[in-house]
Motif scaffolding. Structure first.
Motif, PDB file in Angstrom:
ATOM      1  N   VAL A 192     -60.082  74.905  19.863  1.00  0.00           N
ATOM      2  CA  VAL A 192     -60.003  74.175  21.107  1.00  0.00           C
ATOM      3  C   VAL A 192     -62.023  75.024  21.503  1.00  0.00           C
ATOM      4  O   VAL A 192     -62.156  76.808  20.751  1.00  0.00           O
ATOM      5  N   HIS A 193     -62.773  74.576  21.747  1.00  0.00           N
ATOM      6  CA  HIS A 193     -64.391  75.385  22.209  1.00  0.00           C
ATOM      7  C   HIS A 193     -63.728  75.810  23.722  1.00  0.00           C
ATOM      8  O   HIS A 193     -64.885  76.696  24.469  1.00  0.00           O
ATOM      9  N   ALA A 194     -62.476  74.882  25.074  1.00  0.00           N
ATOM     10  CA  ALA A 194     -62.853  75.485  26.268  1.00  0.00           C
ATOM     11  C   ALA A 194     -61.538  74.464  26.696  1.00  0.00           C
ATOM     12  O   ALA A 194     -61.410  73.753  26.364  1.00  0.00           O
ATOM     13  N   PHE A 195     -61.458  75.544  27.317  1.00  0.00           N
ATOM     14  CA  PHE A 195     -59.576  74.982  27.933  1.00  0.00           C
ATOM     15  C   PHE A 195     -59.794  75.252  29.445  1.00  0.00           C
ATOM     16  O   PHE A 195     -60.191  76.470  30.182  1.00  0.00           O
ATOM     17  N   VAL A 196     -58.744  74.935  30.179  1.00  0.00           N
ATOM     18  CA  VAL A 196     -58.096  75.348  32.337  1.00  0.00           C
ATOM     19  C   VAL A 196     -57.244  76.111  31.293  1.00  0.00           C
ATOM     20  O   VAL A 196     -55.444  75.639  31.107  1.00  0.00           O
ATOM     21  N   HIS A 197     -57.033  77.587  31.374  1.00  0.00           N
ATOM     22  CA  HIS A 197     -55.381  78.600  31.291  1.00  0.00           C
ATOM     23  C   HIS A 197     -55.013  78.090  33.009  1.00  0.00           C
ATOM     24  O   HIS A 197     -55.504  78.350  33.900  1.00  0.00           O
ATOM     25  N   THR A 198     -53.733  77.441  33.250  1.00  0.00           N
ATOM     26  CA  THR A 198     -53.315  76.900  34.064  1.00  0.00           C
ATOM     27  C   THR A 198     -52.067  78.171  34.448  1.00  0.00           C
ATOM     28  O   THR A 198     -51.079  78.196  32.893  1.00  0.00           O
ATOM     29  N   LEU A 199     -51.974  78.621  35.290  1.00  0.00           N
ATOM     30  CA  LEU A 199     -51.201  79.749  35.536  1.00  0.00           C
ATOM     31  C   LEU A 199     -50.274  80.123  36.820  1.00  0.00           C
ATOM     32  O   LEU A 199     -50.699  80.275  38.004  1.00  0.00           O
ATOM     33  N   HIS A 200     -48.910  79.257  36.287  1.00  0.00           N
ATOM     34  CA  HIS A 200     -47.758  79.258  37.529  1.00  0.00           C
ATOM     35  C   HIS A 200     -47.338  80.908  38.536  1.00  0.00           C
ATOM     36  O   HIS A 200     -46.374  81.548  37.465  1.00  0.00           O
ATOM     37  N   LEU A 201     -47.791  80.926  39.517  1.00  0.00           N
ATOM     38  CA  LEU A 201     -47.671  82.905  39.779  1.00  0.00           C
ATOM     39  C   LEU A 201     -46.005  82.968  40.348  1.00  0.00           C
ATOM     40  O   LEU A 201     -45.257  84.410  40.845  1.00  0.00           O
ATOM     41  N   ASN A 202     -45.768  81.849  40.715  1.00  0.00           N
ATOM     42  CA  ASN A 202     -44.254  81.327  41.215  1.00  0.00           C
ATOM     43  C   ASN A 202     -43.240  81.580  39.767  1.00  0.00           C
ATOM     44  O   ASN A 202     -42.733  82.642  39.546  1.00  0.00           O
ATOM     45  N   GLU A 203     -43.655  80.508  39.026  1.00  0.00           N
ATOM     46  CA  GLU A 203     -42.287  80.565  38.087  1.00  0.00           C
ATOM     47  C   GLU A 203     -43.133  80.905  37.061  1.00  0.00           C
ATOM     48  O   GLU A 203     -42.538  81.600  35.283  1.00  0.00           O
ATOM     49  N   ARG A 204     -44.561  82.138  36.664  1.00  0.00           N
ATOM     50  CA  ARG A 204     -44.637  82.768  35.309  1.00  0.00           C
ATOM     51  C   ARG A 204     -44.742  81.790  34.375  1.00  0.00           C
ATOM     52  O   ARG A 204     -44.785  82.728  33.205  1.00  0.00           O
ATOM     53  N   TRP A 205     -45.091  80.857  34.475  1.00  0.00           N
ATOM     54  CA  TRP A 205     -45.338  80.184  32.870  1.00  0.00           C
ATOM     55  C   TRP A 205     -46.810  80.093  32.766  1.00  0.00           C
ATOM     56  O   TRP A 205     -47.560  79.732  34.088  1.00  0.00           O
ATOM     57  N   ALA A 206     -47.021  79.140  31.876  1.00  0.00           N
ATOM     58  CA  ALA A 206     -49.080  79.522  31.275  1.00  0.00           C
ATOM     59  C   ALA A 206     -48.766  78.789  30.920  1.00  0.00           C
ATOM     60  O   ALA A 206     -47.927  78.030  29.202  1.00  0.00           O
ATOM     61  N   TYR A 207     -49.753  77.229  30.969  1.00  0.00           N
ATOM     62  CA  TYR A 207     -49.832  76.628  30.208  1.00  0.00           C
ATOM     63  C   TYR A 207     -51.762  75.992  30.066  1.00  0.00           C
ATOM     64  O   TYR A 207     -52.225  76.124  31.262  1.00  0.00           O
ATOM     65  N   CYS A 208     -51.978  75.255  28.857  1.00  0.00           N
ATOM     66  CA  CYS A 208     -53.535  75.436  28.723  1.00  0.00           C
ATOM     67  C   CYS A 208     -54.121  73.684  28.568  1.00  0.00           C
ATOM     68  O   CYS A 208     -53.571  73.027  28.298  1.00  0.00           O
ATOM     69  N   ILE A 209     -54.829  73.738  29.840  1.00  0.00           N
ATOM     70  CA  ILE A 209     -55.796  71.674  29.629  1.00  0.00           C
ATOM     71  C   ILE A 209     -56.856  72.411  28.593  1.00  0.00           C
ATOM     72  O   ILE A 209     -58.135  72.570  29.317  1.00  0.00           O
ATOM     73  N   ASP A 210     -56.824  71.674  27.214  1.00  0.00           N
ATOM     74  CA  ASP A 210     -57.999  71.318  26.513  1.00  0.00           C
ATOM     75  C   ASP A 210     -59.025  70.008  27.355  1.00  0.00           C
ATOM     76  O   ASP A 210     -58.576  69.484  27.882  1.00  0.00           O
ATOM     77  N   LEU A 211     -60.338  71.066  26.750  1.00  0.00           N
ATOM     78  CA  LEU A 211     -61.317  70.018  27.358  1.00  0.00           C
ATOM     79  C   LEU A 211     -62.053  69.140  25.921  1.00  0.00           C
ATOM     80  O   LEU A 211     -62.360  69.882  25.053  1.00  0.00           O
ATOM     81  N   PRO A 212     -62.240  67.949  26.358  1.00  0.00           N
ATOM     82  CA  PRO A 212     -63.088  67.501  25.104  1.00  0.00           C
ATOM     83  C   PRO A 212     -64.490  68.217  24.745  1.00  0.00           C
ATOM     84  O   PRO A 212     -64.984  68.975  25.380  1.00  0.00           O
ATOM     85  N   HIS A 213     -64.917  68.043  23.608  1.00  0.00           N
ATOM     86  CA  HIS A 213     -66.189  68.047  23.220  1.00  0.00           C
ATOM     87  C   HIS A 213     -67.184  67.234  23.717  1.00  0.00           C
ATOM     88  O   HIS A 213     -66.790  66.196  24.316  1.00  0.00           O
ATOM     89  N   PRO A 214     -68.662  68.101  24.224  1.00  0.00           N
ATOM     90  CA  PRO A 214     -68.700  69.060  24.064  1.00  0.00           C
ATOM     91  C   PRO A 214     -68.821  70.392  24.767  1.00  0.00           C
ATOM     92  O   PRO A 214     -69.111  71.081  25.067  1.00  0.00           O
ATOM     93  N   PHE A 215     -67.772  70.166  25.615  1.00  0.00           N
ATOM     94  CA  PHE A 215     -66.740  71.315  27.121  1.00  0.00           C
ATOM     95  C   PHE A 215     -66.589  72.651  26.131  1.00  0.00           C
ATOM     96  O   PHE A 215     -66.447  72.657  24.605  1.00  0.00           O
ATOM     97  N   GLY A 216     -67.681  73.727  26.097  1.00  0.00           N
ATOM     98  CA  GLY A 216     -67.228  75.125  25.275  1.00  0.00           C
ATOM     99  C   GLY A 216     -68.328  75.177  24.263  1.00  0.00           C
ATOM    100  O   GLY A 216     -68.880  76.261  23.432  1.00  0.00           O
ATOM    101  N   GLU A 217     -69.255  74.285  23.737  1.00  0.00           N
ATOM    102  CA  GLU A 217     -69.962  74.274  22.650  1.00  0.00           C
ATOM    103  C   GLU A 217     -70.907  75.129  22.827  1.00  0.00           C
ATOM    104  O   GLU A 217     -72.147  75.629  22.438  1.00  0.00           O
ATOM    105  N   ALA A 218     -72.137  75.303  24.759  1.00  0.00           N
ATOM    106  CA  ALA A 218     -73.210  75.364  25.074  1.00  0.00           C
ATOM    107  C   ALA A 218     -72.368  76.771  26.143  1.00  0.00           C
ATOM    108  O   ALA A 218     -71.353  76.907  25.869  1.00  0.00           O
ATOM    109  N   PRO A 219     -73.750  77.286  26.586  1.00  0.00           N
ATOM    110  CA  PRO A 219     -73.310  78.837  27.003  1.00  0.00           C
ATOM    111  C   PRO A 219     -72.499  78.268  27.779  1.00  0.00           C
ATOM    112  O   PRO A 219     -72.813  77.491  29.163  1.00  0.00           O
TER     113      PRO A 219
END
Length: 417
Positions: free
Chosen positions: A256-283
């Motif tokens: 992937v070129h861009a995503f939102v990293h989700t960090l649960h401060l209570n349950e200590r898990w992480a999950y990534c939400i992928d962003l579609p093209h063209p997110f992450g292609e530009a600066p």
């Protein structure tokens, strides 16, 4: 009340209110300039050359080496004290300062707990969004509160504090690899009782298997803490050859070129939400993120392509995308229930959330360096190269302006009286 999206360094960074200068002495610098008589309707947290500051009414103040609570109600300040470090807390609404305590050695604050009571300090001025650190084999970390040192860690490797767990028993860190010449990093959690770093859990609350921890090479552009302070969302861009934990476990490709990293401060898990093209292609600098006041929706904007994505925080998935006018420059965003505000270069645009379509567009005098909504949502504060202006959030009409020499950005609201 609208919430503002801020960088990780700032989740987490800023300053003191009226009256604090008398309490903290020479470490605070109070400014009086030609704009002294101009009264700002709401107290603002800002970043300026040489430190972080507050604009309250007609007062201006700067405090270096500081870190604020996420709600802007307090700031933790540090100052050299011989070979050691003085450390104290300031209430940003009243200016009241706690008694200074001495921390042995030289330290700078890096992360503050979501409840505003604990601070992680390091001997190196690195942060989760300042780029890759210099190589090192050991990372000293100090955990302190207003009573003094609570824990001292000597982490074997190259670590940078990011956030505390909700129960304050752990510290999320970025571990840079390889330690001596870092080019990638992974998120881990340090148990403060055992002082040992370990992997996070999956969204299913099971331990991440050995070899399945995500290693990232991209840019951590911006972070937003959920209004209930349990989840930290971070926007990442430019992830060459990146594989999520779920892909490493399943064996499926998923670059992937861009995503939102989700960090649960209570349950200590992480999950990534992928962003579609063209997110992450530009600066990376052209991307910005804002969270709704109820915490149910995240919006990510890519200024360069004009793309806007709406993310459901319950489903942890992109719900809708749209395209609005393209722009150039560094992106900034703020949101309330019905509107997303996006600023870049000398243009501010609104996106109507209901239809995810373009709304009002207006120009400002200088390039935008931050957007902050007033508590009632009626005013939009726009940081610019030379100062701060505030506008009617519906029409864009400028309601006032004050110069702020050396302004780097407008970061959020300060504590209210």
């Amino acid at each position: 009340m609208a919430k503002n999206t801020i960088s990780r360094r700032t989740v987490l960074s800023l300053l003191a209110g009226t009256g604090a200068a008398a309490l903290i002495g020479c470490d605070a610098v109070r400014g009086r300039n030609q704009d002294r008589a101009i009264t700002i309707p709401d107290a603002l947290l800002v970043e300026v050359d040489g430190g972080l500051g507050v604009l309250r009414g007609a007062d201006r103040m700067t405090i270096p080496r500081s870190l604020a609570t996420v709600d802007g109600q307090a700031v933790y300040a540090t100052a050299p004290d011989g070979a050691d470090t003085a450390f104290w807390r300031i209430d940003t609404a009243t200016g009241h300062a706690s008694t200074r305590v001495t921390l042995p050695g030289r330290w700078v604050p890096q992360a503050v707990s979501a409840n505003g009571t604990k601070v992680a300090l390091t001997s190196h001025a690195d942060s989760a969004t300042s780029g890759r650190p210099d190589g090192r084999d050991v990372s000293p970390v100090l955990i302190a509160d207003i009573t003094g040192v609570q824990h001292r860690l000597e982490l074997r490797g190259n670590f940078v504090p990011e956030a505390f767990t909700a129960d304050l028993a752990g510290l999320f860190v970025l571990e840079w690899l390889p330690a001596a010449a870092p080019d990638r990093y992974r998120v881990r959690v340090v148990d403060l009782a055992t002082r040992a770093p370990g992997p996070l859990s999956t969204r299913l609350k099971t331990p991440v298997p050995p070899g399945a921890e995500e290693e990232m090479r991209g840019d951590g552009r911006q972070a937003a803490l959920a209004p209930n302070r349990t989840i930290l969302y971070t926007l990442y861009t430019h992830q060459p050859d990146h594989q999520h934990t779920r892909n490493l476990i399943s064996g499926r490709p998923g670059d992937v070129h861009a995503f939102v990293h989700t960090l649960h401060l209570n349950e200590r898990w992480a999950y990534c939400i992928d962003l579609p093209h063209p997110f992450g292609e530009a600066p990376a600098s052209g991307h910005a993120m804002a969270i709704s006041p109820d915490g149910q929706t995240l919006h990510v904007a890519d200024i360069t392509s004009g793309s806007v994505a709406e993310i459901s925080t319950e489903e942890l998935a992109v719900r809708r995308t749209a395209t609005v006018a393209k722009g150039t420059g560094t992106g900034h965003a703020a949101a309330d229930r019905d509107r997303l505000f996006v600023g870049a270069d000398t243009v501010v645009r609104t996106v109507e959330v209901g239809r995810l379509g373009a709304g009002t567009t207006w120009s400002v005098r200088e390039p935008v360096t931050g957007l902050v909504l007033s508590p009632d949502g009626k005013r939009l504060y726009v940081g610019q190269t030379g100062g701060v202006s505030w506008h009617d959030s519906t029409t864009g009409a400028e309601l006032g302006r004050t110069g702020v020499p050396g302004l780097i950005g407008v970061r959020g609201l300060a504590g209210q009286h």
